[in-house]
Motif scaffolding. Structure first.
Motif, PDB file in Angstrom:
ATOM      1  N   PRO A 221      -1.946   7.868 -17.215  1.00 52.99           N
ATOM      2  CA  PRO A 221      -0.790   7.622 -18.092  1.00 52.99           C
ATOM      3  C   PRO A 221      -0.848   8.380 -19.409  1.00 52.99           C
ATOM      4  O   PRO A 221       0.182   8.593 -20.040  1.00 52.99           O
ATOM      5  N   THR A 222      -2.038   8.778 -19.836  1.00 50.55           N
ATOM      6  CA  THR A 222      -2.168   9.533 -21.086  1.00 50.55           C
ATOM      7  C   THR A 222      -3.121  10.704 -20.872  1.00 50.55           C
ATOM      8  O   THR A 222      -3.926  10.713 -19.932  1.00 50.55           O
ATOM      9  N   LEU A 223      -3.045  11.674 -21.767  1.00 47.86           N
ATOM     10  CA  LEU A 223      -3.961  12.813 -21.680  1.00 47.86           C
ATOM     11  C   LEU A 223      -5.405  12.388 -21.925  1.00 47.86           C
ATOM     12  O   LEU A 223      -6.339  12.942 -21.339  1.00 47.86           O
ATOM     13  N   ALA A 224      -5.590  11.389 -22.791  1.00 44.67           N
ATOM     14  CA  ALA A 224      -6.946  10.887 -23.041  1.00 44.67           C
ATOM     15  C   ALA A 224      -7.538  10.294 -21.774  1.00 44.67           C
ATOM     16  O   ALA A 224      -8.722  10.508 -21.460  1.00 44.67           O
ATOM     17  N   ASP A 225      -6.731   9.537 -21.030  1.00 40.25           N
ATOM     18  CA  ASP A 225      -7.192   8.974 -19.762  1.00 40.25           C
ATOM     19  C   ASP A 225      -7.494  10.084 -18.766  1.00 40.25           C
ATOM     20  O   ASP A 225      -8.476  10.023 -18.027  1.00 40.25           O
ATOM     21  N   ARG A 226      -6.635  11.074 -18.750  1.00 41.45           N
ATOM     22  CA  ARG A 226      -6.832  12.188 -17.821  1.00 41.45           C
ATOM     23  C   ARG A 226      -8.142  12.911 -18.110  1.00 41.45           C
ATOM     24  O   ARG A 226      -8.903  13.248 -17.198  1.00 41.45           O
ATOM     25  N   GLU A 227      -8.409  13.146 -19.374  1.00 41.79           N
ATOM     26  CA  GLU A 227      -9.648  13.808 -19.760  1.00 41.79           C
ATOM     27  C   GLU A 227     -10.872  12.957 -19.406  1.00 41.79           C
ATOM     28  O   GLU A 227     -11.866  13.466 -18.862  1.00 41.79           O
ATOM     29  N   ALA A 228     -10.795  11.654 -19.678  1.00 38.96           N
ATOM     30  CA  ALA A 228     -11.937  10.774 -19.403  1.00 38.96           C
ATOM     31  C   ALA A 228     -12.241  10.726 -17.911  1.00 38.96           C
ATOM     32  O   ALA A 228     -13.412  10.787 -17.497  1.00 38.96           O
ATOM     33  N   LEU A 229     -11.193  10.623 -17.089  1.00 36.84           N
ATOM     34  CA  LEU A 229     -11.413  10.552 -15.648  1.00 36.84           C
ATOM     35  C   LEU A 229     -11.922  11.888 -15.117  1.00 36.84           C
ATOM     36  O   LEU A 229     -12.769  11.919 -14.210  1.00 36.84           O
ATOM     37  N   ALA A 230     -11.434  12.979 -15.682  1.00 39.35           N
ATOM     38  CA  ALA A 230     -11.921  14.299 -15.270  1.00 39.35           C
ATOM     39  C   ALA A 230     -13.406  14.448 -15.594  1.00 39.35           C
ATOM     40  O   ALA A 230     -14.168  15.035 -14.815  1.00 39.35           O
ATOM     41  N   ARG A 231     -13.820  13.913 -16.749  1.00 45.38           N
ATOM     42  CA  ARG A 231     -15.234  13.978 -17.114  1.00 45.38           C
ATOM     43  C   ARG A 231     -16.092  13.178 -16.126  1.00 45.38           C
ATOM     44  O   ARG A 231     -17.202  13.588 -15.767  1.00 45.38           O
ATOM     45  N   LEU A 232     -15.584  12.033 -15.718  1.00 50.89           N
ATOM     46  CA  LEU A 232     -16.313  11.236 -14.732  1.00 50.89           C
ATOM     47  C   LEU A 232     -16.420  11.986 -13.405  1.00 50.89           C
ATOM     48  O   LEU A 232     -17.454  11.922 -12.730  1.00 50.89           O
ATOM     49  N   ALA A 233     -15.358  12.699 -13.039  1.00 47.66           N
ATOM     50  CA  ALA A 233     -15.379  13.486 -11.810  1.00 47.66           C
ATOM     51  C   ALA A 233     -16.443  14.579 -11.893  1.00 47.66           C
ATOM     52  O   ALA A 233     -17.188  14.818 -10.932  1.00 47.66           O
ATOM     53  N   VAL A 234     -16.539  15.237 -13.038  1.00 45.72           N
ATOM     54  CA  VAL A 234     -17.552  16.277 -13.235  1.00 45.72           C
ATOM     55  C   VAL A 234     -18.953  15.682 -13.097  1.00 45.72           C
ATOM     56  O   VAL A 234     -19.853  16.292 -12.503  1.00 45.72           O
ATOM     57  N   THR A 235     -19.145  14.485 -13.627  1.00 47.04           N
ATOM     58  CA  THR A 235     -20.443  13.813 -13.506  1.00 47.04           C
ATOM     59  C   THR A 235     -20.786  13.565 -12.045  1.00 47.04           C
ATOM     60  O   THR A 235     -21.930  13.781 -11.613  1.00 47.04           O
ATOM     61  N   GLU A 236     -19.785  13.115 -11.275  1.00 46.57           N
ATOM     62  CA  GLU A 236     -20.019  12.856  -9.852  1.00 46.57           C
ATOM     63  C   GLU A 236     -20.396  14.147  -9.127  1.00 46.57           C
ATOM     64  O   GLU A 236     -21.262  14.144  -8.247  1.00 46.57           O
ATOM     65  N   PHE A 237     -19.754  15.256  -9.494  1.00 46.30           N
ATOM     66  CA  PHE A 237     -20.095  16.515  -8.833  1.00 46.30           C
ATOM     67  C   PHE A 237     -21.518  16.938  -9.200  1.00 46.30           C
ATOM     68  O   PHE A 237     -22.245  17.496  -8.362  1.00 46.30           O
ATOM     69  N   GLY A 238     -21.915  16.676 -10.418  1.00 50.22           N
ATOM     70  CA  GLY A 238     -23.295  16.949 -10.809  1.00 50.22           C
ATOM     71  C   GLY A 238     -24.276  16.139  -9.981  1.00 50.22           C
ATOM     72  O   GLY A 238     -25.343  16.643  -9.589  1.00 50.22           O
ATOM     73  N   HIS A 239     -23.919  14.893  -9.713  1.00 46.46           N
ATOM     74  CA  HIS A 239     -24.758  14.061  -8.853  1.00 46.46           C
ATOM     75  C   HIS A 239     -24.853  14.654  -7.444  1.00 46.46           C
ATOM     76  O   HIS A 239     -25.929  14.689  -6.830  1.00 46.46           O
ATOM     77  N   TYR A 240     -23.710  15.091  -6.944  1.00 45.68           N
ATOM     78  CA  TYR A 240     -23.699  15.713  -5.615  1.00 45.68           C
ATOM     79  C   TYR A 240     -24.633  16.919  -5.566  1.00 45.68           C
ATOM     80  O   TYR A 240     -25.427  17.076  -4.623  1.00 45.68           O
TER      81      TYR A 240
END
Length: 227
Positions: free
Chosen positions: A44-63
């Motif tokens: 719903p907001t750009l801040a949310d979009r950025e936060a979720l994208a950062r979490l996605a990057v973390t998951e890829f690092g785990h992978y």
């Protein structure tokens, strides 16, 4: 658990468990990255979009960390992940969120239950493997942000409570069903109790699932929702 100490397993069995386990964890992290990346578009907001994208990057690092461990063992990451593709893809197909809030709840429930399950079945592996699990399944930052965002949404719109509580129960059921299926198909239960009677084995599995439900209930209570 019935037996908190690590069961003694032979080297060949341990090698099988570790390769299969890394394959399971690698594919789950890869799909978590894909899911969070996709969900970020509907923020719903750009801040949310950025936060979720950062979490996605973390998951890829785990992978990548798990993939590197597989390569270090001389295993083919794709081959190690392949046995789990159908099961994990089917889970995500059955639990497609209807909106932003349901996508957050899915990450909150599915990822946490999966993490609890992985930690339980990894306890018979070597210290290096357990350390990797602890690093990959350390979701304090992710869980904290999602919990805070869900709390804020529930405070803004209390009508969400009943829908998200119901969705959380469905997600728990799906996660437990998948854990049971994967545990049975790949005999990960041997990591819970390598020696002992069939009755003791069943008891250990029952205690594991009871713990998964207990942990889920605690997380839902942190949102002010009934599990």
């Amino acid at each position: 658990m019935t037996d908190q100490s690590s069961p003694v397993i032979d080297e060949r069995t341990r090698e099988y468990y570790e390769t299969a386990f890394y394959g399971l964890m690698a594919y789950r992290e890869l799909t978590a990255f894909e899911r969070l990346s996709s969900d970020a578009r509907f923020s719903p907001t750009l801040a949310d979009r950025e936060a979720l994208a950062r979490l996605a990057v973390t998951e890829f690092g785990h992978y990548e960390a798990v993939r590197e461990r597989l390569l270090a063992r001389g295993a083919d990451p794709e081959a190690a992940m392949e046995p789990f593709v159908a099961s994990i893809d089917a889970l995500h197909a059955r639990t497609r969120p209807a909106d932003w809030h349901e996508s957050l709840m899915k990450a909150y429930v599915i990822d946490a239950v999966s993490g609890d399950f992985y930690r339980a079945i990894a306890h018979a592996l070597d210290a290096e493997a357990r350390l990797l699990v602890a690093e990959v399944q350390s979701m304090e930052e992710q869980t904290g942000w999602i919990r805070g965002r869900l709390r804020a949404a529930l405070a803004d719109d209390p009508r969400l409570a009943s829908r998200l509580a119901l969705w959380g129960r469905r997600l728990l059921g799906e996660a437990l069903t998948q854990a049971r299926l994967i545990g049975d198909e790949h005999d990960f239960w041997g990591n819970l109790l390598q020696h002992g009677s069939e009755e003791e084995r069943r008891k250990a599995i029952s205690e594991l699932f009871a713990k998964l439900v207990e942990n889920h209930s605690r997380r839902m209570s942190a949102l002010g929702l009934t599990a």
